[in-house]
Structure formats: C-alpha cells, structure tokens
Design a protein around this motif. Structure first.
Motif, mmCIF file in Angstrom:
data_model
loop_
_atom_site.group_PDB
_atom_site.id
_atom_site.type_symbol
_atom_site.label_atom_id
_atom_site.label_comp_id
_atom_site.label_asym_id
_atom_site.label_seq_id
_atom_site.Cartn_x
_atom_site.Cartn_y
_atom_site.Cartn_z
ATOM 1 N N SER A 25 -7.856 -15.222 -10.713
ATOM 2 C CA SER A 25 -8.219 -15.734 -9.162
ATOM 3 C C SER A 25 -6.914 -16.007 -8.309
ATOM 4 C CB SER A 25 -8.765 -16.915 -9.142
ATOM 5 O OG SER A 25 -10.237 -17.049 -9.685
ATOM 6 N N ILE A 26 -5.695 -16.374 -8.843
ATOM 7 C CA ILE A 26 -4.403 -16.422 -8.158
ATOM 8 C C ILE A 26 -3.914 -14.974 -7.949
ATOM 9 C CG2 ILE A 26 -2.529 -17.585 -7.908
ATOM 10 C CD1 ILE A 26 -4.940 -19.487 -7.301
ATOM 11 N N VAL A 27 -3.569 -14.416 -9.263
ATOM 12 C CA VAL A 27 -3.004 -13.186 -8.983
ATOM 13 C C VAL A 27 -3.455 -12.135 -8.083
ATOM 14 C CG1 VAL A 27 -2.198 -11.209 -10.427
ATOM 15 C CG2 VAL A 27 -1.981 -13.396 -11.495
ATOM 16 N N PRO A 28 -4.981 -12.022 -8.247
ATOM 17 C CA PRO A 28 -5.440 -11.231 -7.095
ATOM 18 C C PRO A 28 -4.830 -11.230 -5.747
ATOM 19 C CG PRO A 28 -7.181 -11.624 -8.701
ATOM 20 C CD PRO A 28 -6.020 -12.501 -8.906
ATOM 21 N N MET A 29 -4.680 -12.693 -5.323
ATOM 22 C CA MET A 29 -4.238 -12.919 -3.922
ATOM 23 C C MET A 29 -3.213 -12.217 -3.406
ATOM 24 S SD MET A 29 -5.285 -16.745 -3.684
ATOM 25 C CE MET A 29 -7.202 -17.106 -4.351
ATOM 26 N N TYR A 30 -2.316 -11.655 -4.556
ATOM 27 C CA TYR A 30 -1.255 -11.161 -4.198
ATOM 28 C C TYR A 30 -1.533 -9.661 -3.511
ATOM 29 C CZ TYR A 30 2.655 -7.648 -5.411
ATOM 30 O OH TYR A 30 3.670 -6.611 -5.016
ATOM 31 N N GLY A 31 -2.768 -9.099 -3.993
ATOM 32 C CA GLY A 31 -3.297 -7.926 -3.389
ATOM 33 C C GLY A 31 -3.758 -7.842 -2.065
ATOM 34 N N ILE A 32 -3.857 -9.147 -1.366
ATOM 35 C CA ILE A 32 -4.282 -9.285 0.002
ATOM 36 C C ILE A 32 -3.136 -8.657 0.824
ATOM 37 C CG2 ILE A 32 -4.517 -10.951 1.710
ATOM 38 C CD1 ILE A 32 -5.633 -12.820 -0.175
ATOM 39 N N LEU A 33 -2.043 -8.316 0.252
ATOM 40 C CA LEU A 33 -0.896 -7.735 1.232
ATOM 41 C C LEU A 33 -1.302 -6.372 1.517
ATOM 42 C CD1 LEU A 33 2.240 -8.452 -0.821
ATOM 43 C CD2 LEU A 33 1.753 -9.466 1.264
ATOM 44 N N ILE A 34 -2.387 -5.740 0.785
ATOM 45 C CA ILE A 34 -2.665 -4.373 0.989
ATOM 46 C C ILE A 34 -3.258 -4.265 2.446
ATOM 47 C CG2 ILE A 34 -2.492 -3.516 -1.181
ATOM 48 C CD1 ILE A 34 -5.244 -3.079 -1.062
ATOM 49 N N ALA A 35 -3.931 -5.370 2.684
ATOM 50 C CA ALA A 35 -4.724 -5.525 4.146
ATOM 51 C C ALA A 35 -3.640 -5.270 5.311
ATOM 52 C CB ALA A 35 -5.495 -6.557 4.099
ATOM 53 N N PHE A 36 -2.311 -5.593 5.167
ATOM 54 C CA PHE A 36 -1.260 -5.319 6.133
ATOM 55 C C PHE A 36 -0.546 -4.242 5.709
ATOM 56 C CE2 PHE A 36 -2.392 -9.811 5.328
ATOM 57 C CZ PHE A 36 -3.141 -10.150 6.696
ATOM 58 N N LYS A 37 -0.866 -3.295 4.857
ATOM 59 C CA LYS A 37 0.007 -2.136 4.743
ATOM 60 C C LYS A 37 -0.917 -0.855 4.546
ATOM 61 C CE LYS A 37 3.650 -4.138 1.556
ATOM 62 N NZ LYS A 37 4.630 -3.529 1.094
ATOM 63 N N ASP A 38 -0.192 0.365 4.685
ATOM 64 C CA ASP A 38 -0.995 1.588 4.561
ATOM 65 C C ASP A 38 -0.865 1.985 3.030
ATOM 66 O OD1 ASP A 38 -2.377 3.903 4.776
ATOM 67 O OD2 ASP A 38 -0.360 4.895 5.596
ATOM 68 N N PHE A 39 -1.956 1.533 2.325
ATOM 69 C CA PHE A 39 -1.890 1.442 0.938
ATOM 70 C C PHE A 39 -1.888 2.791 0.247
ATOM 71 C CE2 PHE A 39 -3.741 1.015 -3.174
ATOM 72 C CZ PHE A 39 -2.889 0.399 -4.022
ATOM 73 N N LYS A 40 -1.008 3.059 -0.427
ATOM 74 C CA LYS A 40 -1.174 4.582 -1.269
ATOM 75 C C LYS A 40 -1.151 4.180 -2.628
ATOM 76 C CE LYS A 40 -0.560 7.832 2.447
ATOM 77 N NZ LYS A 40 -0.737 6.920 3.566
ATOM 78 N N PRO A 41 -2.234 4.379 -3.359
ATOM 79 C CA PRO A 41 -2.167 3.945 -4.725
ATOM 80 C C PRO A 41 -0.863 4.501 -5.498
ATOM 81 C CG PRO A 41 -4.440 4.818 -4.158
ATOM 82 C CD PRO A 41 -3.461 5.150 -2.942
ATOM 83 N N GLY A 42 -0.450 5.935 -5.217
ATOM 84 C CA GLY A 42 0.645 6.169 -5.772
ATOM 85 C C GLY A 42 2.062 5.320 -5.839
ATOM 86 N N ARG A 43 2.250 4.851 -4.501
ATOM 87 C CA ARG A 43 3.303 4.120 -4.223
ATOM 88 C C ARG A 43 3.323 2.473 -4.660
ATOM 89 N NH1 ARG A 43 4.720 6.024 1.756
ATOM 90 N NH2 ARG A 43 6.725 4.804 1.279
ATOM 91 N N GLY A 44 1.972 1.995 -5.096
ATOM 92 C CA GLY A 44 2.080 0.776 -5.406
ATOM 93 C C GLY A 44 1.864 -0.203 -4.332
ATOM 94 N N ILE A 45 1.394 -1.559 -4.369
ATOM 95 C CA ILE A 45 1.579 -2.294 -3.187
ATOM 96 C C ILE A 45 2.815 -2.604 -2.535
ATOM 97 C CG2 ILE A 45 0.931 -4.655 -2.666
ATOM 98 C CD1 ILE A 45 -1.205 -4.770 -5.105
ATOM 99 N N TRP A 46 3.877 -2.917 -3.293
ATOM 100 C CA TRP A 46 5.021 -3.040 -2.635
ATOM 101 C C TRP A 46 5.636 -2.082 -2.071
ATOM 102 C CZ3 TRP A 46 5.922 -7.663 -0.836
ATOM 103 C CH2 TRP A 46 7.265 -7.899 -0.480
#
Lengths: 296, 294
Positions: A25-46
């Motif tokens: 539950s808590i770890v997935p919250m880190y993934g919220i960041l991708i709402a503020f990013k142009d997420f490309k699976p190859g480059r990862g969240i960060w």
C-alpha cells in the motif's frame, strides 16, 4: 517489567501485517510521481522527465473527462439513494412479518446475490437483457419490439443501478434490521393501547427510532461518491455504451493498461484518490459529529 | 390480541407476505433461470423456450464441461488461492486485531497503528502504480500475486477489533491473574469466544478471494494461469462485449454456447452456495456485533 514485555509482544504481533501493508500500500504511493512526469517505461520512474501538472491540465481539456465524471457521480449517487431506500423499505416490511420461518427464508434469499461475483451476475444480467433474452421475450408478449438494452445509452445506466440494488440491498437490510431489533417493544404496546394503527406505529415509533442509523449510513456513503462500481460496469459494458457507462475506474483501466498512457491514467487515479479521501474524511467527521459514530 | 385478528390487519399481513415473497423470488429467479438453461437442450435455449424450468432436460453441458481441462485448471487455481489467501488473511487479521483491541493505557501507540492501517485502506496510489509495484517485485504470473497484495483485510481487522473490545474485561483480568501472556490470551481466551466474528471474517475472505477476477486479469499474463472468475470473465463476458456492431453481437450470441456458459457459471457458484448456509447464521450475528457499538 511485565507490562513492557506485553507491549513488545504487541509490536511483534502487528509486525507481519504492517510489513505487508507497507509493501503493497505504501510503496505504490511512490509511483504517484509518474502523474507529474512524462513516464517512459524504459527510463523508469526516476529517470523520466518532470512535466508538472501538464497531465492534469490535459485531463480537463479532454471532452471525455466531463462525460466520465458525470457518469461516475450520476451512477454513484443513484446507487447511494436507491441503496438507502430499498433496504430500509424491505427491513420495515420484514419487521412487520410475523412468522419467524418466513422471515428467515426471505433473508436467506435476499442476501444470496451479495456473495456472488460481478463476473457471474453481470453474465446473468447481460443474458437476461439481451435481444433474445427473457426480458425481451416477456415484452414481445405485449407486442413490444426487441430492445437492445445493453447497447442503449438510455437503458444502460438504469440496468447498472437496478442490478446493483438487486445484488446489494439484502446486505443493507441486515443493518436496518439490527437497528429495528433494538427498539423497545413497550413503545409499541403503549401505542397499541392508545389505538395507533400499523402505519402510525411505523411513522411515529419505528422511523424516528432508527433515524440515527439512516443518517449514519447516508453520511458514510458520501465517501463513495466517486466509486460507481468498477467490477460491475467493467463486466457489463461495451463500446456502444461508453457514453453513458464509462466511469473513472474503467477509463483508468483502458487508458493505463490497455492504451499504455501510464501518466495520464495515474493522474486521473490520483485525482480520484485525493477527492475520495477528502470526502471520506468529511463524511467520517460528520458521522462522528452528528451520529456519534467512531470506527475505533 | 384482538386487533391482530381484524380484517384489515389480516389483509395487510397478506400484502406484506406477498410483497416479500415477490422480492425473494426476484432475487433468486435470475440464478434459477441460469440453472435451468444449463440443464436444457441447446436448441431449446436458442429458440427461447426456457423460462423457469429446464426444457428437454439433459446433462450434456456438464458432460461437455468435464472434458474441459482449462476450466478445471482455473478451478484448481482458485481453490489454491482461497486456501492460501484465506489462511494468510486469517492469521494476519487475528494477530493485528488483538493488540489493536488493547486499551491505550496498556498499549500507548495503538492509535498510531490504527490510523496507519485505516490510511492504507482509504488512500491508495491508484491502479497503475499498484500494478508497477507488484511487477517490480517479480510477482507477475505467480499465485503469490493474487494472495499477498491483499494479505491484510483492513475492514476485517477493524471488525474483529470491535468484537474483541466487546468481550468482558473480567475475562481478561482473570487470565492475567493466572499469568497469561499476550499470545496465550489471544489463542486460548480470545479466539475460542470469538467464533461468530471469526466465521464472519473467514467468510468475507473466502468469498472475496473466490470472487475476484481483476487481479487475475492484469497480474497473470498467461491465460492458463487465470483463476476461475478471470477465466469465466474472459470466456463469456468479453465475448458478449467484444462485438462492436449489432450484427456482430447477434452473430456472437448465436455462436456462443449458452448452455455450456450457464453450466460454467453454475459450477463456479457452487462453492459459495455450499458455505453460505453454514456461515450465514454466524455472519449476521458477527457483523452486527462488529459494526454496532453500544
């Protein structure tokens, strides 16, 4: 000394569960960041680029977003209203029924759909309402032409709401029945002596006595205003009724996992989570304030 | 009472019984219809002759189903999931509910834990981050993906906490006098007196695991790993909705084998129908005690 040992054991008892909650539950919250990013699976969240609120702005320009927000709120609100009135009515009727065996049997039947999955029930509903289904057969007896219920934007929301009531009202009835059994019987006895009719007993004793329960359930359901029921709609809808049946959760599924617009879908999901969270906190506050309700 | 024998009272009793009977029938009629279809002849179903009882009774759909390996593989995965998931849910719920049911005097940080678990129930990262997290743990295509993410059923924990709190304090004090520690208290005192609540949470957990289809759909990339509900969802519901035009929909409706579909639905309902009557008497009692506080 003994007391401290107890507390240590309490922590140990809680630890496995807490670890699972952190992991899932808590770890997935880190993934919220991708709402503020142009997420490309190859480059990862960060590694993906920051875009700030771009996805949220884009969301509000989409013509679809108005429709899905309207559908979500409309379906959810109708479900909430029907979900209070129907169980309450059934509970009042059951309360008036005299024979114990009859009461038990009715309860057994009306809870049953609650325990079956939407996969099963949606399949049955779609079948009943199909062009060759039994509903259309009954209508044809009255000379009505077959109606394509599951492909009609007028009928689809009604079927969604109706079938949800069908599945869940039995469960809501339990709570009202519990409240009804708590009413002091001497109130009825003295009312009967005063010559009160059945209707008057319901109107002046039963309903006022369970008013707190009604208010409590109504307030708590406020938090569900953005939950129109993913499992149900996902299993019942088709592209022809997206216009009237597409809700936030089904949209997120399609945009995110089917069309791979991860960032947009996460932004929509986040918006929903935040609004729902606020609504739940407000409704909990209202419930604790006016209905004296506390979870713990 | 004299009033009860009056004509109007008898009439209203009859009306109430009639309405409630209709409501009950409405609840089970669609299920009954599906059962009827599953035992009917294919042609009779296609011609729309089946209404409330099987027409030209036959077991052919079930015989056909017996030779369907993929159905029983999915059934087996669901059974495995229910057993594993139910056990994990049960152990974790019990272990979390006991300390959280202590008073703050005995366990000062109790409310901190409580707020934490309630927070995880109310706020989530949403579908996409959740999926990516589970993927990053390497759980895709494993039975653990269906079991571990829902390992802690927070709602059940709260239900059980409230139940534990309704247990008289005297029991506690007597056991402490005899030198019982926390584990002994939980296992030997609290669990045996909590059967209705334990039956309730177990029912919720079993039914929840048995009924969920969505995690199977997105966390299993191979269809042979689908649990039963996902399998049925893919087979029946998706077929129904895939047709874009009305002609296509009609064709699909004619092509699909309705009696076989109905038989699959019926078989998948059986486990729930079997445990339901046994646990029903407990769960009404359990949910009331857990949710309504004095």
């Amino acid at each position: 000394m003994k007391k401290n040992l107890n507390v240590l054991h309490y922590h140990i008892m809680l630890m496995p569960g807490i670890i699972f909650l952190i992991l899932f539950s808590i770890v997935p919250m880190y993934g919220i960041l991708i709402a503020f990013k142009d997420f490309k699976p190859g480059r990862g969240i960060w590694g993906s680029e920051w875009v700030g609120l771009e996805h949220f702005q884009f969301l509000f320009t989409l013509p679809d977003s108005k429709t899905i927000f309207f559908n979500t709120i409309f379906i959810a609100v109708m479900k909430i209203i029907a979900g209070i009135i129907v169980p309450l009515t059934v509970a009042l009727l059951l309360n008036e029924a005299r024979k114990q065996f009859f009461k038990r049997s009715v309860q057994t039947f009306i809870y049953l759909p609650h325990f079956l999955s939407w996969v099963i029930l949606a399949n049955i509903v779609v079948d009943l309402f199909s062009t060759t289904g039994i509903i259309n057969q009954i209508l044809s007896v009255f000379g009505v032409d077959p109606i394509m219920f599951m492909a009609s934007n007028t009928w689809f929301p009604a079927i969604v709401i109706g079938s949800d009531v069908w599945k869940e009202f039995g469960f809501g009835t339990i709570i009202y029945l519990a409240a009804l059994t708590g009413i002091n019987p001497s109130l009825y006895e003295s009312a009967v002596i005063d010559g009160a009719t059945r209707w008057q007993q319901i109107w002046y004793i039963t309903l006022p006595s369970i008013k707190p329960t009604i208010i409590l359930l109504a307030t708590l359901s406020l938090g569900n205003i953005l939950n129109a029921g993913f499992d149900q709609i996902f299993n019942m809808y088709n592209p022809l009724v997206y216009e009237s049946g597409d809700i936030i959760d089904t949209y997120v599924y399609r945009a995110g996992l089917v069309e791979a617009k991860f960032s947009l879908a996460t932004a929509v999901g986040l918006l929903k989570s935040v609004v729902s969270f606020v609504l739940i906190m407000v409704s909990y506050f209202l419930a604790s304030r006016f209905a004296n309700y506390r979870i713990f | 009472m004299v009033t009860n024998r009056s004509f109007s009272s008898r009439l209203s009793n009859a009306v109430i019984v009639a309405i409630l009977t209709c409501i009950s029938l409405l609840c089970i009629a669609p299920l009954w219809y599906t059962i009827s279809v599953s035992f009917s002849d294919k042609a009779a179903v296609a011609a729309g002759l089946v209404t409330w009882r099987p027409v030209e009774f036959t077991l052919s759909a079930y015989q056909h189903l017996l030779s369907d390996k993929s159905f029983f593989r999915a059934f087996g995965i669901s059974v495995e999931r229910v057993l594993l998931g139910g056990l994990i849910n049960f152990v974790l719920t019990v272990m979390m509910a006991y300390p959280l049911s202590r008073e703050t005097k005995q366990f000062k940080v109790r409310n901190l834990y409580m707020w934490f678990i309630v927070f995880t129930m109310l706020f989530s990262g949403g579908l996409i981050p959740w999926f990516m997290t589970i993927k990053s743990y390497g759980l895709l295509n494993s039975i653990w993906a269906l079991v571990l993410p829902g390992a802690v059923p927070v709602f059940s924990v709260i239900l059980l906490v409230n139940f534990f709190r309704s247990i008289p304090k005297d029991l506690d004090e007597a056991a402490v006098m005899d030198g019982a520690g926390p584990w002994y208290m939980l296992l030997r005192i609290y669990l045996p007196v909590s059967l209705p609540a334990l039956a309730t949470i177990t029912l919720f957990s079993i039914v929840g695991h048995w009924n969920s289809f969505f995690d199977g759909l997105i966390l299993m990339t191979k269809s042979e790993l689908y649990p039963l509900q996902t399998y049925i969802q893919q087979l029946i519901v998706q077929v129904n909705t895939a047709g874009m035009t009305s002609e296509e929909m009609k064709m699909v409706a004619q092509l699909s084998n309705k009696t076989l579909d109905a038989a699959k639905v019926v078989i998948s309902m059986i486990p729930v129908l079997i445990i339901y009557p046994f646990l029903q008497k407990y769960f009404i009692h359990g949910i009331m005690l857990g949710s309504v506080k004095e």
